[in-house]
Scaffold this active site. Structure first.
Site, PDB file in Angstrom:
ATOM      1  N   SER A 138     -21.223 -20.554 -18.563  1.00  0.00           N
ATOM      2  CA  SER A 138     -21.115 -21.215 -19.857  1.00  0.00           C
ATOM      3  C   SER A 138     -19.682 -21.069 -20.326  1.00  0.00           C
ATOM      4  O   SER A 138     -18.981 -20.137 -19.919  1.00  0.00           O
ATOM      5  CB  SER A 138     -22.058 -20.553 -20.863  1.00  0.00           C
ATOM      6  OG  SER A 138     -21.757 -20.947 -22.187  1.00  0.00           O
ATOM      7  N   TYR A 151     -25.199 -13.026 -25.962  1.00  0.00           N
ATOM      8  CA  TYR A 151     -25.127 -14.157 -25.038  1.00  0.00           C
ATOM      9  C   TYR A 151     -23.793 -14.161 -24.295  1.00  0.00           C
ATOM     10  O   TYR A 151     -23.762 -14.283 -23.064  1.00  0.00           O
ATOM     11  CB  TYR A 151     -25.296 -15.468 -25.812  1.00  0.00           C
ATOM     12  CG  TYR A 151     -25.171 -16.698 -24.961  1.00  0.00           C
ATOM     13  CD1 TYR A 151     -26.208 -17.098 -24.122  1.00  0.00           C
ATOM     14  CD2 TYR A 151     -24.008 -17.470 -24.982  1.00  0.00           C
ATOM     15  CE1 TYR A 151     -26.091 -18.236 -23.333  1.00  0.00           C
ATOM     16  CE2 TYR A 151     -23.884 -18.602 -24.200  1.00  0.00           C
ATOM     17  CZ  TYR A 151     -24.932 -18.984 -23.380  1.00  0.00           C
ATOM     18  OH  TYR A 151     -24.805 -20.104 -22.594  1.00  0.00           O
TER      19      TYR A 151
END
Length: 262
Positions: A138, A151
């Protein structure tokens, strides 16, 4: 003999798009995800493309269950040529409201899920002296995002895992690549956890033309396999990743300012 790809998180979004793209390009598939009915629906689409598929619902945090699945895949297809680690979950929360249970869930899926599959597939790849490992990360593993500490921690770990693994394995004939998308318009909201943030804002963000589509990320994964490259930044993630690499203090200052004005 047709090549075979093993894809995690394949029941929807990026994983589904990737499985269908590989099937269209002549691959047989081993696919897994936690949602059994959605996974079987993807399997039916793959069969409609005249490709073989083994679809078994599995928790990527469960090492023994993954081992059983991979053994079944190797029995069925004799070899697996590509591993695509894609299963993941997202959470937005300030550190003060991120519980230990939240941390365990994020790390177990986003990091340990990748470690388990790599650990289990590696002997097969090393024996054949070939194979591709594609880790879907990501831009949150390249740029620190406010209120997403857990995250980003998991995704930065995936970036480090990918980059160091490449140094170790590529001299042995195994290609390792990281694919880093921006926010992707998929079934993201179904699995995301929001604390101190408004899901409606995310829905509005997902309608932006700057958001990646699952098919864009699937194409980047395919390109990473067919035209080996160390890293692929997808879509609008290129801009913050580039700026953070060159001007980290400015980029991160702007991100902090954004949180203060919201």
């Amino acid at each position: 003999m047709s090549p075979t790809a093993f894809i995690t998180g394949a029941s929807q979004g990026i994983g589904k798009a990737t499985a269908l793209l590989f099937a269209k390009n002549g691959y047989d598939l081993v696919i897994t995800a936690r949602t059994k009915d959605k996974l079987e629906a993807v399997a039916e689409e793959i069969r409609s493309l005249n490709r073989q598929v083994l679809a078994i619902s599995t928790d990527v945090g469960n090492h023994s269950a993954l081992e059983a699945l991979i053994n079944l895949g190797l029995e069925r297809f004799s070899q697996i040529d590509v591993l695509v680690n894609n299963a993941g979950i997202c959470m937005t929360a300030p550190m003060a409201k991120t519980t230990i249970e939240d941390w365990q869930t994020i790390i177990n899926v986003n990091l340990w899920g990748y470690i388990h599959t790599i650990n289990l597939m590696l002997p097969h790849f090393l024996e054949r002296k070939q194979g591709s490992i594609i880790n879907v990360g990501s831009f949150g593993g390249k740029v620190p995002l406010p209120n997403m500490t857990a995250y980003c921690t998991s995704k930065y770990a995936v970036t480090g895992l990918t980059e160091t693994l490449r140094l170790e394995l590529e001299p042995q004939g195994i290609h390792v690549s990281g694919v880093h998308p921006s926010v992707t318009n998929s079934d993201f909201l179904e699995r995301a956890v929001f604390k101190d943030s408004d899901p409606e804002q995310m829905k509005q963000m997902l309608s932006s033309p700057f958001v990646s589509q699952p098919e864009d990320v699937a194409q980047a994964i395919w390109d990473a396999v067919k035209y080996p490259q160390a890293e692929v930044i997808v879509g609008s993630a290129k801009v913050p990743t580039f700026l953070n690499r060159l001007f980290p203090s400015i980029t991160q200052g702007m991100l902090q300012l954004g949180t203060k004005t919201n």
